[in-house]
Write a protein that holds these residues in place. Structure first.
Motif, PDB file in Angstrom:
ATOM      1  N   VAL A 149      47.934  82.339  60.528  1.00 40.34           N
ATOM      2  CA  VAL A 149      47.705  81.949  61.913  1.00 40.34           C
ATOM      3  C   VAL A 149      47.837  83.135  62.856  1.00 40.34           C
ATOM      4  CG1 VAL A 149      48.549  80.540  63.811  1.00 40.34           C
ATOM      5  CG2 VAL A 149      48.399  79.573  61.510  1.00 40.34           C
ATOM      6  N   VAL A 150      48.968  83.828  62.799  1.00 41.11           N
ATOM      7  CA  VAL A 150      49.217  84.811  63.848  1.00 41.11           C
ATOM      8  C   VAL A 150      48.669  86.192  63.525  1.00 41.11           C
ATOM      9  CG1 VAL A 150      51.267  83.594  64.629  1.00 41.11           C
ATOM     10  CG2 VAL A 150      51.503  85.492  63.044  1.00 41.11           C
ATOM     11  N   PHE A 151      48.390  86.467  62.258  1.00 41.54           N
ATOM     12  CA  PHE A 151      47.924  87.820  61.946  1.00 41.54           C
ATOM     13  C   PHE A 151      46.450  87.840  61.550  1.00 41.54           C
ATOM     14  CE2 PHE A 151      47.445  91.494  59.075  1.00 41.54           C
ATOM     15  CZ  PHE A 151      47.728  92.482  59.987  1.00 41.54           C
ATOM     16  N   TYR A 152      46.093  87.124  60.463  1.00 42.73           N
ATOM     17  CA  TYR A 152      44.721  87.231  59.975  1.00 42.73           C
ATOM     18  C   TYR A 152      43.720  86.631  60.969  1.00 42.73           C
ATOM     19  CZ  TYR A 152      46.721  88.936  55.699  1.00 42.73           C
ATOM     20  OH  TYR A 152      47.406  89.691  54.812  1.00 42.73           O
ATOM     21  N   TYR A 153      44.131  85.550  61.620  1.00 44.81           N
ATOM     22  CA  TYR A 153      43.260  84.942  62.619  1.00 44.81           C
ATOM     23  C   TYR A 153      42.942  85.959  63.714  1.00 44.81           C
ATOM     24  CZ  TYR A 153      41.749  81.834  66.361  1.00 44.81           C
ATOM     25  OH  TYR A 153      41.045  81.248  67.364  1.00 44.81           O
ATOM     26  N   ALA A 154      43.991  86.689  64.137  1.00 43.07           N
ATOM     27  CA  ALA A 154      43.804  87.689  65.190  1.00 43.07           C
ATOM     28  C   ALA A 154      42.906  88.827  64.713  1.00 43.07           C
ATOM     29  CB  ALA A 154      45.167  88.230  65.625  1.00 43.07           C
ATOM     30  N   VAL A 155      43.137  89.263  63.468  1.00 38.43           N
ATOM     31  CA  VAL A 155      42.332  90.369  62.940  1.00 38.43           C
ATOM     32  C   VAL A 155      40.859  89.962  62.864  1.00 38.43           C
ATOM     33  CG1 VAL A 155      41.887  91.790  60.909  1.00 38.43           C
ATOM     34  CG2 VAL A 155      44.220  91.473  61.707  1.00 38.43           C
ATOM     35  N   VAL A 156      40.627  88.733  62.386  1.00 40.98           N
ATOM     36  CA  VAL A 156      39.248  88.245  62.288  1.00 40.98           C
ATOM     37  C   VAL A 156      38.607  88.211  63.671  1.00 40.98           C
ATOM     38  CG1 VAL A 156      37.838  86.218  61.794  1.00 40.98           C
ATOM     39  CG2 VAL A 156      39.548  86.972  60.149  1.00 40.98           C
ATOM     40  N   ASN A 157      39.383  87.783  64.665  1.00 39.25           N
ATOM     41  CA  ASN A 157      38.854  87.738  66.027  1.00 39.25           C
ATOM     42  C   ASN A 157      38.509  89.123  66.552  1.00 39.25           C
ATOM     43  OD1 ASN A 157      38.445  85.172  66.914  1.00 39.25           O
ATOM     44  ND2 ASN A 157      40.610  84.829  67.378  1.00 39.25           N
ATOM     45  N   ILE A 158      39.334  90.104  66.189  1.00 39.10           N
ATOM     46  CA  ILE A 158      39.047  91.474  66.620  1.00 39.10           C
ATOM     47  C   ILE A 158      37.749  91.955  65.978  1.00 39.10           C
ATOM     48  CG2 ILE A 158      39.821  93.868  66.333  1.00 39.10           C
ATOM     49  CD1 ILE A 158      42.621  92.889  66.998  1.00 39.10           C
ATOM     50  N   PHE A 159      37.571  91.609  64.693  1.00 38.01           N
ATOM     51  CA  PHE A 159      36.308  91.941  64.031  1.00 38.01           C
ATOM     52  C   PHE A 159      35.137  91.339  64.793  1.00 38.01           C
ATOM     53  CE2 PHE A 159      38.291  93.230  59.970  1.00 38.01           C
ATOM     54  CZ  PHE A 159      37.482  94.316  59.710  1.00 38.01           C
ATOM     55  N   LYS A 160      35.285  90.058  65.122  1.00 30.98           N
ATOM     56  CA  LYS A 160      34.212  89.353  65.827  1.00 30.98           C
ATOM     57  C   LYS A 160      33.895  90.033  67.147  1.00 30.98           C
ATOM     58  CE  LYS A 160      35.241  84.696  65.132  1.00 30.98           C
ATOM     59  NZ  LYS A 160      35.522  83.435  65.760  1.00 30.98           N
ATOM     60  N   LEU A 161      34.963  90.390  67.877  1.00 29.21           N
ATOM     61  CA  LEU A 161      34.805  91.014  69.188  1.00 29.21           C
ATOM     62  C   LEU A 161      34.082  92.359  69.073  1.00 29.21           C
ATOM     63  CD1 LEU A 161      35.802  89.932  71.872  1.00 29.21           C
ATOM     64  CD2 LEU A 161      37.825  91.350  71.661  1.00 29.21           C
ATOM     65  N   SER A 162      34.290  93.043  67.942  1.00 24.76           N
ATOM     66  CA  SER A 162      33.699  94.378  67.808  1.00 24.76           C
ATOM     67  C   SER A 162      32.215  94.330  67.467  1.00 24.76           C
ATOM     68  CB  SER A 162      34.455  95.185  66.754  1.00 24.76           C
ATOM     69  OG  SER A 162      34.165  94.695  65.469  1.00 24.76           O
ATOM     70  N   VAL A 163      31.741  93.183  66.987  1.00 26.52           N
ATOM     71  CA  VAL A 163      30.323  93.121  66.608  1.00 26.52           C
ATOM     72  C   VAL A 163      29.538  92.089  67.410  1.00 26.52           C
ATOM     73  CG1 VAL A 163      30.617  93.989  64.259  1.00 26.52           C
ATOM     74  CG2 VAL A 163      30.831  91.537  64.708  1.00 26.52           C
ATOM     75  N   SER A 164      30.139  91.582  68.497  1.00 27.24           N
ATOM     76  CA  SER A 164      29.373  90.613  69.280  1.00 27.24           C
ATOM     77  C   SER A 164      29.750  90.698  70.747  1.00 27.24           C
ATOM     78  CB  SER A 164      29.643  89.195  68.763  1.00 27.24           C
ATOM     79  OG  SER A 164      30.997  88.884  68.923  1.00 27.24           O
ATOM     80  N   ASN A 165      28.801  90.370  71.602  1.00 31.28           N
ATOM     81  CA  ASN A 165      29.111  90.201  73.022  1.00 31.28           C
ATOM     82  C   ASN A 165      28.366  88.971  73.532  1.00 31.28           C
ATOM     83  OD1 ASN A 165      26.490  91.058  73.244  1.00 31.28           O
ATOM     84  ND2 ASN A 165      27.015  93.097  74.027  1.00 31.28           N
ATOM     85  N   ASP A 166      28.206  88.864  74.832  1.00 31.71           N
ATOM     86  CA  ASP A 166      27.572  87.664  75.393  1.00 31.71           C
ATOM     87  C   ASP A 166      26.167  87.443  74.850  1.00 31.71           C
ATOM     88  OD1 ASP A 166      29.833  87.309  76.801  1.00 31.71           O
ATOM     89  OD2 ASP A 166      29.090  88.220  78.655  1.00 31.71           O
ATOM     90  N   ASN A 167      25.525  88.535  74.403  1.00 32.97           N
ATOM     91  CA  ASN A 167      24.151  88.403  73.911  1.00 32.97           C
ATOM     92  C   ASN A 167      24.079  88.168  72.400  1.00 32.97           C
ATOM     93  OD1 ASN A 167      23.427  89.076  76.560  1.00 32.97           O
ATOM     94  ND2 ASN A 167      23.551  91.248  76.051  1.00 32.97           N
ATOM     95  N   GLY A 168      25.210  87.954  71.771  1.00 30.84           N
ATOM     96  CA  GLY A 168      25.203  87.710  70.334  1.00 30.84           C
ATOM     97  C   GLY A 168      25.587  88.941  69.542  1.00 30.84           C
ATOM     98  N   PHE A 169      25.102  88.977  68.296  1.00 31.81           N
ATOM     99  CA  PHE A 169      25.494  90.043  67.378  1.00 31.81           C
ATOM    100  C   PHE A 169      24.989  91.411  67.860  1.00 31.81           C
ATOM    101  CE2 PHE A 169      24.663  92.756  63.698  1.00 31.81           C
ATOM    102  CZ  PHE A 169      25.911  92.762  63.111  1.00 31.81           C
ATOM    103  N   THR A 170      25.851  92.415  67.784  1.00 26.08           N
ATOM    104  CA  THR A 170      25.442  93.765  68.161  1.00 26.08           C
ATOM    105  C   THR A 170      26.285  94.791  67.431  1.00 26.08           C
ATOM    106  OG1 THR A 170      25.375  95.367  69.935  1.00 26.08           O
ATOM    107  CG2 THR A 170      26.951  93.594  70.178  1.00 26.08           C
ATOM    108  N   LEU A 171      25.673  95.917  67.128  1.00 22.70           N
ATOM    109  CA  LEU A 171      26.433  96.993  66.489  1.00 22.70           C
ATOM    110  C   LEU A 171      26.693  98.135  67.464  1.00 22.70           C
ATOM    111  CD1 LEU A 171      24.906  97.203  62.895  1.00 22.70           C
ATOM    112  CD2 LEU A 171      27.223  96.535  63.518  1.00 22.70           C
TER     113      LEU A 171
END
Lengths: 345, 296
Positions: free
Chosen positions: B37-59
């Motif tokens: 809950v407190v660690f892997y969930y956060a890490v996954v969210n950081i991954f998500k944040l790094s490859v997406s913005n309001d316009n969807g997937f981006t590198l």
């Protein structure tokens, strides 16, 4: 098997209970509690004495102080919808910046009386509270010392290491003033020209300070000869016996303001708090002890003689540079990103 | 020593009632759930944040982080600092741990408490005390001048050296506390046996004692290294303009410019770099034949 299940359920139930317990506690007391953020340190103690405690007494509420203000945390609160702060202390320009991003409530100027506050400090989302000055500080005892930014940037004329604030606030203004731009023509800032000036100056900057207490320490210990500093922290150093001097000529004025996060639990009371904080009497009390300048012009007349003299002379010298809240609200992010790359190259 | 403890733990567990034994998985499940809950969930969210913005997937954020020479240089400085801090902590910490083993009980206790108590003092206070020691009219420069070794004060503060000194001071207890128990478990009679078979004291140390202490060296180094990667306050206060570590850059993007996507991309970059270095460390320890495999 049943026993096993019972244990699992028990564990889950207990953790769920403790979690919900925290939240219930937060919302229950919302009606009589105001959560205020400030920058902490010596100024927070003075606010407590002259602002928080009198407001608590007058309105029968408890004020909980969180410090220092954390911009990232505010954004996180807004994104998760779990806002627990009522009033936030930040830069004036940032109120406009964050307000335009939808992070703040609009100020109700029917409740907040801002008539005696310089409109340059206010915006739809923040009410000016105090000015701090970026001044040229040096170790005490030097007869001949830089008083203008062109002198400060001129290491031939005034040899010795420099210390600068590690941020663009005031820095770009100082570079442009040093390069000969008149203070009336500063905005919009010629960013390219400022960085060009800073390129030449960079080798002479020994320390890029991040903590306000550093400049006085650096000057007193001889680590650097001159520093761009926050005026009040140099005054504080003086009272602590450090051998430092402040010069207010050409000071660059930067504004702080009170603002309210969007969806704050106690919005109405927060609005009243801000009105209280910027009223002349409260400001006079605070700034007779704190070495920043009150935003309320009527408060200056109520200050003790020595303080009044200082702020009067700053205002009447005509050399003070007023920073542009609108410009910084619009350009802070892009210029900061450029600065962060510049400083590492 | 290790044999004794193993016996004393195993026995009572085996003799417990069956219902308790079958609940043993809870010991793993509860912490694992917590981490999920407190660690892997956060890490996954950081991954998500790094490859997406309001316009969807981006590198674009990852590309910016991995191609901009300035940011790559910050990563390089971060890893360089972490390696230097780990190496110095090991060189200074190993003899301390060795001395602890050789010391008599009372001295051992006193030395250990000195090491542990240093962990109670605020990191900020310890970092600031180095400012006082290293600054221009600080202790070191005054000693140098009084002793006549130098006329002009040295510029010690706001440098890579100052950052390493400050971080080693804070992290060395972790090195010592990881090596010490391993050294304590080594049967010192093995050294006598080696000497008895014709080895010099030096080669007995290098060929018998040192290889046996490798697990402690590895775990201590890994902990110090990983901690160094995320350092923040110490490099900010003791380092110069170019000694910025990546965590400072991440903080700038989170709190100052609000570019959370880019901050996430930098975090991912740090995570990848850290995993690479750890993988390399694991590979190296595999090459050492005497190394027990369950070390990292």
């Amino acid at each position: 098997m049943n026993k096993k299940l019972a244990t699992v359920v028990g564990v889950i139930a207990i953790s769920a209970l403790t979690m919900s317990g925290c939240q219930a506690g937060d919302s229950d007391s919302a009606s009589d509690k105001l959560v205020v953020t400030d920058y902490g340190g010596a100024s927070s103690a003075i606010y407590k004495k002259y602002l928080y405690e009198p407001f608590e007494e007058a309105n029968d509420v408890t004020i909980e102080v969180v410090s220092p203000t954390d911009r990232g945390k505010l954004k996180a609160m807004e994104e998760t919808g779990n806002v627990s702060w009522d009033v936030v202390f930040e830069d004036s320009f940032w109120a406009k910046l964050a307000g335009d991003q939808g992070l703040l409530e609009k100020i109700d100027y029917d409740v907040v009386d801002a008539d005696d506050i310089d409109p340059a400090m206010n915006s739809d989302y923040g009410v000016g509270f105090q000015s701090l000055y970026y001044t040229i500080a040096s170790s005490a005892g030097d007869e001949d010392r830089p008083v203008s930014w062109s002198d400060f940037y001129d290491v031939q004329k005034f040899p010795g290491d420099r210390a600068m604030y590690k941020g663009i606030e005031g820095l770009l203004e100082s570079a442009l003033l040093a390069d000969g731009v008149k203070k009336e023509d500063l905005y919009p800032l010629d960013v390219d020209r400022a960085f060009k000036k800073l390129d030449k100056f960079k080798p002479d900057v020994k320390v890029w300070w991040e903590n306000g207490s550093q400049p006085a320490q650096l000057l007193d210990s001889g680590e650097v000869k001159y520093a761009m500093a926050w005026s009040a922290r140099i005054e504080e150093g003086k009272t602590q016996g450090l051998k430092v001097e402040n010069d207010y000529t050409n000071a660059i004025e930067w504004y702080n303001a009170w603002m309210i996060p969007k969806g704050a639990p106690n919005k109405e009371l927060a609005m009243e708090f801000i009105d209280f904080a910027v009223s002349a009497d409260v400001q006079a009390d605070i700034f007779s002890e704190l070495d920043y300048a009150p935003a309320n012009s009527k408060a200056i007349d109520k200050l003790p003689a020595d303080k009044r003299k200082l702020f009067d002379s700053i205002k009447s010298s005509g050399t003070t540079v007023q920073t542009d809240v609108d410009y910084w609200a619009e350009n802070f992010d892009s210029v900061t990103a450029r600065f962060n790359e510049w400083i590492l190259s | 020593m290790s044999k004794e403890t193993r016996v004393s733990i195993d026995k009572p567990v085996r003799s417990q009632k069956k219902s308790f034994v079958s609940l043993k998985w809870l010991l793993v499940a509860v912490p694992l759930g917590y981490l999920l809950v407190v660690f892997y969930y956060a890490v996954v969210n950081i991954f998500k944040l790094s490859v997406s913005n309001d316009n969807g997937f981006t590198l674009e954020y990852l590309a910016a982080a991995f191609t901009n020479p300035t940011y790559l240089n910050v990563l390089f400085v971060t890893i360089k600092t972490a390696i230097a801090v780990t190496a110095v902590s090991l060189i200074l910490g190993y003899p301390i741990a060795y001395a602890l083993v050789v010391f008599r009980k009372n001295w051992q206790r006193i030395t250990l408490s000195v090491i542990v108590i240093s962990l109670w003092i605020s990191l900020l206070a310890r970092t600031y005390s180095w400012v006082l020691v290293l600054q221009k009219d600080g202790v070191v420069n005054r000693l140098l001048q009084v002793s006549g070794l130098r006329a002009e004060p040295l510029d010690l503060l706001y440098s890579f050296l100052a950052v390493v000194i400050g971080m080693v001071h804070i992290l060395i207890p972790f090195m010592v506390l990881n090596i010490f128990p391993v050294l304590q478990g080594i049967d010192l009679r093995l050294m006598d046996a080696a000497k008895n078979l014709g080895s010099t004291p030096a080669s007995a140390f290098y060929r018998v004692f040192l290889p046996l202490s490798l697990p402690g060296i590895v775990s201590g180094s890994v902990i110090v290294f990983v901690n160094s990667l995320g350092y923040f306050v110490t490099p900010a206060l003791l380092g110069g303009r170019n000694d910025m570590l990546i965590s400072q850059l991440i903080e700038l993007n989170v709190n100052t410019t609000f570019d959370w996507n880019f901050a996430a991309a930098l975090s991912v970059m740090l995570l990848i770099a850290a995993l690479c270095v750890l993988g390399l460390g694991r590979l190296l320890t595999r090459l050492v034949p005497s190394m027990p495999n369950a070390s990292i």
